[in-house]
Scaffold this motif. Structure first.
Motif, mmCIF file in Angstrom:
data_model
loop_
_atom_site.group_PDB
_atom_site.id
_atom_site.type_symbol
_atom_site.label_atom_id
_atom_site.label_comp_id
_atom_site.label_asym_id
_atom_site.label_seq_id
_atom_site.Cartn_x
_atom_site.Cartn_y
_atom_site.Cartn_z
ATOM 1 N N ASN A 118 -36.203 -15.437 -5.509
ATOM 2 C CA ASN A 118 -36.623 -16.115 -6.731
ATOM 3 C C ASN A 118 -35.462 -16.384 -7.684
ATOM 4 N N THR A 119 -35.816 -16.905 -8.879
ATOM 5 C CA THR A 119 -34.818 -17.282 -9.883
ATOM 6 C C THR A 119 -35.139 -16.629 -11.223
ATOM 7 N N PRO A 120 -34.830 -15.332 -11.380
ATOM 8 C CA PRO A 120 -35.171 -14.618 -12.625
ATOM 9 C C PRO A 120 -34.182 -14.902 -13.752
ATOM 10 N N MET A 121 -34.184 -16.130 -14.245
ATOM 11 C CA MET A 121 -33.217 -16.540 -15.259
ATOM 12 C C MET A 121 -33.428 -15.821 -16.590
ATOM 13 N N ALA A 122 -34.691 -15.563 -16.950
ATOM 14 C CA ALA A 122 -34.960 -14.845 -18.203
ATOM 15 C C ALA A 122 -34.339 -13.450 -18.159
ATOM 16 N N LYS A 123 -34.476 -12.771 -17.013
ATOM 17 C CA LYS A 123 -33.877 -11.441 -16.870
ATOM 18 C C LYS A 123 -32.358 -11.518 -16.922
ATOM 19 N N ASP A 159 -39.274 -16.883 -13.789
ATOM 20 C CA ASP A 159 -39.822 -15.897 -14.735
ATOM 21 C C ASP A 159 -39.818 -16.428 -16.165
ATOM 22 N N GLY A 160 -39.817 -17.747 -16.313
ATOM 23 C CA GLY A 160 -39.746 -18.325 -17.652
ATOM 24 C C GLY A 160 -41.069 -18.349 -18.382
ATOM 25 N N GLN A 161 -42.177 -18.254 -17.640
ATOM 26 C CA GLN A 161 -43.523 -18.404 -18.179
ATOM 27 C C GLN A 161 -43.723 -19.815 -18.718
ATOM 28 N N TYR A 162 -44.874 -20.042 -19.340
ATOM 29 C CA TYR A 162 -45.225 -21.389 -19.783
ATOM 30 C C TYR A 162 -44.192 -21.928 -20.772
ATOM 31 N N TRP A 168 -36.556 -18.839 -23.791
ATOM 32 C CA TRP A 168 -36.327 -19.194 -25.191
ATOM 33 C C TRP A 168 -36.193 -17.949 -26.060
ATOM 34 N N ASN A 169 -37.052 -16.942 -25.812
ATOM 35 C CA ASN A 169 -36.987 -15.706 -26.606
ATOM 36 C C ASN A 169 -35.632 -15.026 -26.450
ATOM 37 N N GLU A 170 -35.145 -14.945 -25.216
ATOM 38 C CA GLU A 170 -33.846 -14.324 -24.978
ATOM 39 C C GLU A 170 -32.721 -15.144 -25.589
ATOM 40 N N ILE A 171 -32.804 -16.466 -25.464
ATOM 41 C CA ILE A 171 -31.769 -17.341 -26.018
ATOM 42 C C ILE A 171 -31.668 -17.163 -27.526
ATOM 43 N N ASN A 172 -32.803 -17.130 -28.205
ATOM 44 C CA ASN A 172 -32.794 -16.980 -29.662
ATOM 45 C C ASN A 172 -32.182 -15.651 -30.080
ATOM 46 N N GLN A 173 -32.451 -14.595 -29.325
ATOM 47 C CA GLN A 173 -31.859 -13.293 -29.647
ATOM 48 C C GLN A 173 -30.362 -13.292 -29.385
ATOM 49 N N ILE A 174 -29.949 -13.934 -28.310
ATOM 50 C CA ILE A 174 -28.513 -14.013 -28.013
ATOM 51 C C ILE A 174 -27.779 -14.767 -29.116
ATOM 52 N N GLU A 213 -32.950 -30.670 -16.526
ATOM 53 C CA GLU A 213 -31.779 -31.115 -17.289
ATOM 54 C C GLU A 213 -32.042 -30.975 -18.787
ATOM 55 N N LYS A 214 -33.205 -31.427 -19.220
ATOM 56 C CA LYS A 214 -33.538 -31.376 -20.643
ATOM 57 C C LYS A 214 -33.599 -29.943 -21.146
ATOM 58 N N PHE A 215 -34.204 -29.062 -20.356
ATOM 59 C CA PHE A 215 -34.323 -27.667 -20.783
ATOM 60 C C PHE A 215 -32.951 -27.021 -20.947
ATOM 61 N N LEU A 216 -32.081 -27.179 -19.944
ATOM 62 C CA LEU A 216 -30.756 -26.569 -20.025
ATOM 63 C C LEU A 216 -29.935 -27.168 -21.162
ATOM 64 N N PHE A 217 -30.116 -28.453 -21.411
ATOM 65 C CA PHE A 217 -29.442 -29.089 -22.539
ATOM 66 C C PHE A 217 -29.897 -28.460 -23.857
ATOM 67 N N TYR A 218 -31.195 -28.290 -24.028
ATOM 68 C CA TYR A 218 -31.720 -27.796 -25.295
ATOM 69 C C TYR A 218 -31.305 -26.358 -25.593
ATOM 70 N N ILE A 219 -31.148 -25.529 -24.562
ATOM 71 C CA ILE A 219 -30.776 -24.135 -24.832
ATOM 72 C C ILE A 219 -29.263 -23.964 -24.982
ATOM 73 N N SER A 220 -28.496 -25.018 -24.712
ATOM 74 C CA SER A 220 -27.038 -24.926 -24.819
ATOM 75 C C SER A 220 -26.589 -24.960 -26.274
ATOM 76 N N SER A 221 -25.503 -24.267 -26.561
ATOM 77 C CA SER A 221 -24.936 -24.253 -27.910
ATOM 78 C C SER A 221 -24.245 -25.577 -28.209
ATOM 79 N N PRO A 222 -24.337 -26.052 -29.434
ATOM 80 C CA PRO A 222 -23.572 -27.244 -29.813
ATOM 81 C C PRO A 222 -22.088 -26.918 -29.886
ATOM 82 N N LEU A 223 -21.261 -27.907 -29.618
ATOM 83 C CA LEU A 223 -19.826 -27.719 -29.782
ATOM 84 C C LEU A 223 -19.499 -27.639 -31.266
#
Length: 265
Positions: A118-123, A159-162, A168-174, A213-223
């Motif tokens: 699998n692809t446990p990206m959230a973990k 493991d991203g859920q809906y 998103w939760n992990e990204i915001n905490q990071i 593509e859109k999801f990975l773009f949105y979670i990326s930090s701006p330059l």
């Protein structure tokens, strides 16, 4: 943010998150290799480049500390270092050089292609968050360049859920973690099976087609301002909305990615 000096006294932490799931057996774009092979080659090349940038004569300066986390298999996240570094989480660059798993005239290697499960990206992001937090709070690291997380994936988490809410939760905490020089950077490199042109540092006006593509773009930090200035000096067409995202980038693009991040000196 002005350019932050990275040196042995004030090192920078780089965390690679490597998608090692079964979907990485698929071909990479128009090339005759798998995504897993492209990923391993790119990471080995960038580590070699980082080591070269830390060379001072015959001495290697510990300007960087590196972490490689693989995610795949049975929903597991693990240290992806191989050989003598197996099981290590954060390794100074001099120790990295001394412990490659193979060495040829053309390439040093620390990891090999893997693709299973699998692809446990959230973990994976959860583990990266813990490493960043512990690193920032150790020694003088609060005064160092913010850690950089490089997630290399084909985009689909299991493991991203809906709506990928778990990620998103992990990204915001990071992104709430920071040193005195700014917040942790999250950059994403999307390795696709689609034989499409590379996309480097798009902004919100760029028409990204796929949902991954859109999801990975949105979670990326701006330059930031320094990164934008550096990117423009290298000939990239970037603006204040450009993000740290590339699509179908190769090893050379990854190296340029780090250069644009204004950390390789």
């Amino acid at each position: 943010m002005p350019k932050v000096l990275v040196n042995s006294t004030n090192p920078c932490l780089i965390i690679y998150l490597l998608d090692q799931s079964s979907s990485m057996t698929a071909p990479f774009g128009h090339l005759n290799i798998s995504k897993a092979e492209a990923l391993a080659n790119a990471v080995n090349e960038t580590i070699s480049e980082i080591i070269q940038r830390c060379s001072a004569g015959f001495e290697i300066k510990n300007r960087f500390e590196l972490s490689i986390l693989g995610y795949g298999g049975d929903n597991m996240v693990h240290s992806a270092w191989e050989g003598n570094l197996h099981g290590k989480w954060v390794v100074p660059v001099r120790t990295v050089l001394e412990n490659c798993i193979s060495s040829t005239e053309n390439m040093l290697k620390w990891i090999s292609p893997k693709a299973q499960g699998n692809t446990p990206m959230a973990k994976a992001f959860e583990n990266a968050k813990r490493i960043c937090s512990d690193w920032i709070n150790w020694g003088n690291h609060f005064n160092c360049h913010p850690p950089i997380i490089l997630n290399i994936t084909d985009g689909e988490a299991t493991d991203g859920q809906y709506g990928n809410q778990n990620i998103w939760n992990e990204i915001n905490q990071i992104k709430s973690l920071h040193t005195s020089h700014g917040s942790v950077n999250i950059f994403n490199i999307h390795i696709s099976s689609l034989a499409q042109d590379r996309i480097l540092f798009p902004d919100n006006n760029f028409d990204l087609q796929g949902k991954y593509e859109k999801f990975l773009f949105y979670i990326s930090s701006p330059l930031d301002e320094s990164q934008i200035s550096n990117a423009r000096s290298m000939g990239y067409n970037v603006n204040s909305g450009s993000k740290g995202y590339i699509f179908n980038g190769n090893g050379s693009d990854l190296i340029k990615f780090l250069n644009v991040g204004s950390i390789l000196i």
